[in-house]
Structures are given as C-alpha cells and as structure tokens.
Design a protein around this motif. Structure first.
Motif, PDB file in Angstrom:
ATOM      1  N   CYS A 113       0.849  -1.190   0.000  1.00 18.33           N
ATOM      2  CA  CYS A 113       0.000   0.000   0.000  1.00 18.33           C
ATOM      3  C   CYS A 113       0.887   1.243   0.000  1.00 18.33           C
ATOM      4  O   CYS A 113       2.095   1.150   0.250  1.00 18.33           O
ATOM      5  CB  CYS A 113      -0.928  -0.003   1.217  1.00 18.33           C
ATOM      6  SG  CYS A 113      -0.057   0.119   2.795  1.00 18.33           S
ATOM      7  N   PRO A 114       0.324   2.420  -0.286  1.00 21.69           N
ATOM      8  CA  PRO A 114       1.132   3.645  -0.314  1.00 21.69           C
ATOM      9  C   PRO A 114       1.913   3.907   0.973  1.00 21.69           C
ATOM     10  O   PRO A 114       3.045   4.392   0.920  1.00 21.69           O
ATOM     11  CB  PRO A 114       0.083   4.738  -0.572  1.00 21.69           C
ATOM     12  CG  PRO A 114      -0.981   4.051  -1.364  1.00 21.69           C
ATOM     13  CD  PRO A 114      -1.059   2.670  -0.773  1.00 21.69           C
ATOM     14  N   SER A 115       1.331   3.576   2.111  1.00 19.28           N
ATOM     15  CA  SER A 115       2.038   3.802   3.383  1.00 19.28           C
ATOM     16  C   SER A 115       3.327   2.998   3.456  1.00 19.28           C
ATOM     17  O   SER A 115       4.331   3.459   4.008  1.00 19.28           O
ATOM     18  CB  SER A 115       1.133   3.428   4.564  1.00 19.28           C
ATOM     19  OG  SER A 115       0.011   4.268   4.630  1.00 19.28           O
ATOM     20  N   LEU A 156       0.421  -0.171  -8.008  1.00 19.21           N
ATOM     21  CA  LEU A 156      -0.621   0.604  -7.334  1.00 19.21           C
ATOM     22  C   LEU A 156      -1.205   1.685  -8.239  1.00 19.21           C
ATOM     23  O   LEU A 156      -2.335   2.130  -8.028  1.00 19.21           O
ATOM     24  CB  LEU A 156      -0.051   1.261  -6.074  1.00 19.21           C
ATOM     25  CG  LEU A 156       0.356   0.331  -4.926  1.00 19.21           C
ATOM     26  CD1 LEU A 156       1.106   1.119  -3.856  1.00 19.21           C
ATOM     27  CD2 LEU A 156      -0.862  -0.350  -4.321  1.00 19.21           C
ATOM     28  N   LEU A 162      -7.036   2.729 -10.116  1.00 19.39           N
ATOM     29  CA  LEU A 162      -7.305   4.038  -9.523  1.00 19.39           C
ATOM     30  C   LEU A 162      -8.652   4.599  -9.966  1.00 19.39           C
ATOM     31  O   LEU A 162      -9.229   5.443  -9.280  1.00 19.39           O
ATOM     32  CB  LEU A 162      -6.180   5.013  -9.875  1.00 19.39           C
ATOM     33  CG  LEU A 162      -4.818   4.677  -9.251  1.00 19.39           C
ATOM     34  CD1 LEU A 162      -3.775   5.718  -9.621  1.00 19.39           C
ATOM     35  CD2 LEU A 162      -4.922   4.563  -7.731  1.00 19.39           C
ATOM     36  N   GLN A 165     -10.786   3.059  -7.445  1.00 19.35           N
ATOM     37  CA  GLN A 165     -10.520   3.608  -6.112  1.00 19.35           C
ATOM     38  C   GLN A 165      -9.923   5.006  -6.237  1.00 19.35           C
ATOM     39  O   GLN A 165      -8.732   5.211  -5.972  1.00 19.35           O
ATOM     40  CB  GLN A 165      -9.564   2.691  -5.346  1.00 19.35           C
ATOM     41  CG  GLN A 165     -10.100   1.287  -5.106  1.00 19.35           C
ATOM     42  CD  GLN A 165      -9.068   0.402  -4.424  1.00 19.35           C
ATOM     43  OE1 GLN A 165      -8.074  -0.003  -5.025  1.00 19.35           O
ATOM     44  NE2 GLN A 165      -9.302   0.107  -3.151  1.00 19.35           N
ATOM     45  N   LEU A 168      -7.425   6.783  -3.813  1.00 24.84           N
ATOM     46  CA  LEU A 168      -6.016   6.408  -3.694  1.00 24.84           C
ATOM     47  C   LEU A 168      -5.099   7.238  -4.589  1.00 24.84           C
ATOM     48  O   LEU A 168      -3.879   7.172  -4.448  1.00 24.84           O
ATOM     49  CB  LEU A 168      -5.832   4.924  -4.045  1.00 24.84           C
ATOM     50  CG  LEU A 168      -6.237   3.897  -2.987  1.00 24.84           C
ATOM     51  CD1 LEU A 168      -6.034   2.487  -3.530  1.00 24.84           C
ATOM     52  CD2 LEU A 168      -5.418   4.083  -1.710  1.00 24.84           C
ATOM     53  N   ASP A 171      -2.584   9.496  -2.809  1.00 29.32           N
ATOM     54  CA  ASP A 171      -1.546   8.760  -2.083  1.00 29.32           C
ATOM     55  C   ASP A 171      -0.525   8.138  -3.031  1.00 29.32           C
ATOM     56  O   ASP A 171       0.683   8.172  -2.769  1.00 29.32           O
ATOM     57  CB  ASP A 171      -2.183   7.663  -1.224  1.00 29.32           C
ATOM     58  CG  ASP A 171      -3.013   8.225  -0.081  1.00 29.32           C
ATOM     59  OD1 ASP A 171      -2.751   9.374   0.329  1.00 29.32           O
ATOM     60  OD2 ASP A 171      -3.922   7.525   0.395  1.00 29.32           O
ATOM     61  N   VAL A 172      -1.003   7.562  -4.131  1.00 31.31           N
ATOM     62  CA  VAL A 172      -0.085   6.935  -5.087  1.00 31.31           C
ATOM     63  C   VAL A 172       0.767   7.999  -5.780  1.00 31.31           C
ATOM     64  O   VAL A 172       1.965   7.800  -6.016  1.00 31.31           O
ATOM     65  CB  VAL A 172      -0.860   6.094  -6.121  1.00 31.31           C
ATOM     66  CG1 VAL A 172       0.096   5.505  -7.155  1.00 31.31           C
ATOM     67  CG2 VAL A 172      -1.632   4.971  -5.428  1.00 31.31           C
TER      68      VAL A 172
END
Length: 271
Positions: A113-115, A156, A162, A165, A168, A171-172
């Motif tokens: 995930c981006p985090s 991602l 995207l 979603q 996101l 963040d991406v």
C-alpha cells in the motif's frame, strides 16, 4: 513474537533513542548492545513478512486470518519507521554495520500500500543522506530497493485500479513524487559515479513494469521525471546495450522514453 508486543517494544525504543534525559552511562550501555538488538528486530521483519503469506491462525488468537496478516504487516512497518529514526541519528553514533542491518530490513519488507512505500522511502532516503559512504558499499541493495519502489508504484498506479478507487490517487501520486526525489538523489554528484554503472536496471524495471497495464497519467508523468534523472547518469553504451537486450514490445517503450529524454530533458550545454 506477537505483533502487539512488537509495537510496544518499538514505541519504547523510539522514546529511548530520542530521549535527551539519558545519562552518558546509559547511552553507552544502550549502544553497546545495539548491533545485537538491530539483528533481532531486523529478523522480526523477515519473520513477519514470511509468516503473513501463510498466516497460520493460533487457536488462542482472537483475530481472523486477514486481521492477523494486517497486524503483522503493521508491526513490520513500525519496525522500519523505528529504524528510520535510528538511522537519522547520523554516522557519529551509528556504525556502518548497524546501518547495513537497517538497510537489510528494508530489503525484506513487502510493499502492499502507499504507506509501505513511504516508509521504505524514508528509511532509504535517510540512509542515503546521513550514511553516504556506507550506502556506496551497498549499491546493489540500493538499486534493489529503488526497483522495488518503482515496481510497487506501477502496480498501485494502474489506471483501472485508480478509476475504481479514486481516493487512492493522491496517495499513489505522493509515492511517485517520493520516488522521483529518491532517484534525483541517486543521480546527484555523491552517487552518480557508482550508481551510473548500474542505474540502467532502474529504467528496465520501469519499461517492463508498464507493460502489465496502463499507468495513471499523473503517476506516469511523475515517475518519468525521476527516470530522466536516472537516464542523465547512464552512459550511451549502457543505454544502447539495454535497448538491444529488451524484448520487442518493451524495446518500443524504452525507445519512446529515451527519445523524449533526448529531445526535452538532456542537458545540451546551452542556456
């Protein structure tokens, strides 16, 4: 070790290494056993990342399989965040052996995930800034992490994903911007001589990765900015060799990327 226990240990350790209240004797004692401690927590990352793929559910666990997997990954991310704080202390306190252990933890951390990308970026960027000489001794690992970040960002950043979603996208895109910063740092005078010999593998990772699906326009634009920095430190012979070795479809993608660089971004010596 249960993920919750790891989170508590990391919270305590982060407070310790940032504390201004420790006496000199306590600081010496803590850093005297630091290498052994780093070895243990680096192993925890690998253990959790390997375990979550199978995720055996303990009969005493109150968590579902998916919750336990997420919890283990959160613990791994917290370990990397703590290692980033540790590396940020600088080379006066941190030995090269300790630094390489921290880097090794980043190699085993899986990006989902981006985090995760932001966490690995911070560890790598901090290490490159504060421990340049050590990083130059670990060029293959640095390249591996750069490729890992790019591959995950591409995965991602697929346009279809995207579109489904849209929340996101921000963040991406942020991850793509961080990757560009990292690639810009790798193309800086401190690293370009050593990295220039192998940086073409980063270009290969990108052009192969984008064959799997269409990238979101903004994400692609940002990643290409970083790739242009990488291309600036690759000599023409390595770029030519890369072009020859790529499969037909991938070769066309690389050709377009290289032509755009030559036309719009290559430094010509004129102002």
């Amino acid at each position: 070790v249960e993920p919750g226990t790891v989170l508590i240990i990391m919270a305590v350790w982060r407070r310790l290494i940032k504390s201004q209240l420790l006496s000199d004797i306590l600081v010496q004692e803590i850093f005297g056993c630091m290498y052994q401690f780093l070895s243990v927590i680096s192993s925890l990352v690998q253990y959790h990342e390997n375990l979550k793929s199978t995720c055996p559910l303990s009969s005493t666990s109150l968590l579902s399989s998916s919750e336990l997997t997420l919890s283990m990954h959160d613990a791994s991310r917290t370990v990397l965040e703590t290692l980033s704080d540790f590396v940020d202390l600088g080379k006066t306190l941190i030995t090269p052996r300790m630094t390489l252990l921290c880097l090794n933890a980043g190699l085993t951390f899986k990006l989902t995930c981006p985090s995760d990308l932001e966490t690995l970026y911070r560890l790598t960027n901090t290490l490159l800034i504060h421990h340049t000489n050590t990083a130059l001794r670990a060029v293959p690992s640095i390249i591996h992490i750069a490729n890992k970040l790019i591959s995950s960002c591409i995965e991602l950043g697929h346009a279809d994903k995207l579109t489904e979603q849209p929340g996101l996208v921000k963040d991406v895109l942020r991850c793509a911007q961080l990757i560009t910063r990292l690639l810009t740092l790798l193309a800086s005078p401190a690293y370009k001589t050593d990295l220039g010999k192998v940086a073409h593998s980063i270009l290969a990772t990108y052009v192969i990765g984008v064959q799997r699906g269409t990238l979101h326009t903004a994400v692609k634009k940002e990643l290409v900015r970083g790739l242009n920095k990488v291309m600036s430190i690759c000599d023409r012979f390595r770029l030519a060799a890369l072009s020859i070795s790529l499969p037909a479809g991938v070769k066309d993608t690389f050709k377009v990327l290289h032509q755009d660089y030559e036309k719009y971004h290559r430094y010509s010596g004129f102002v």
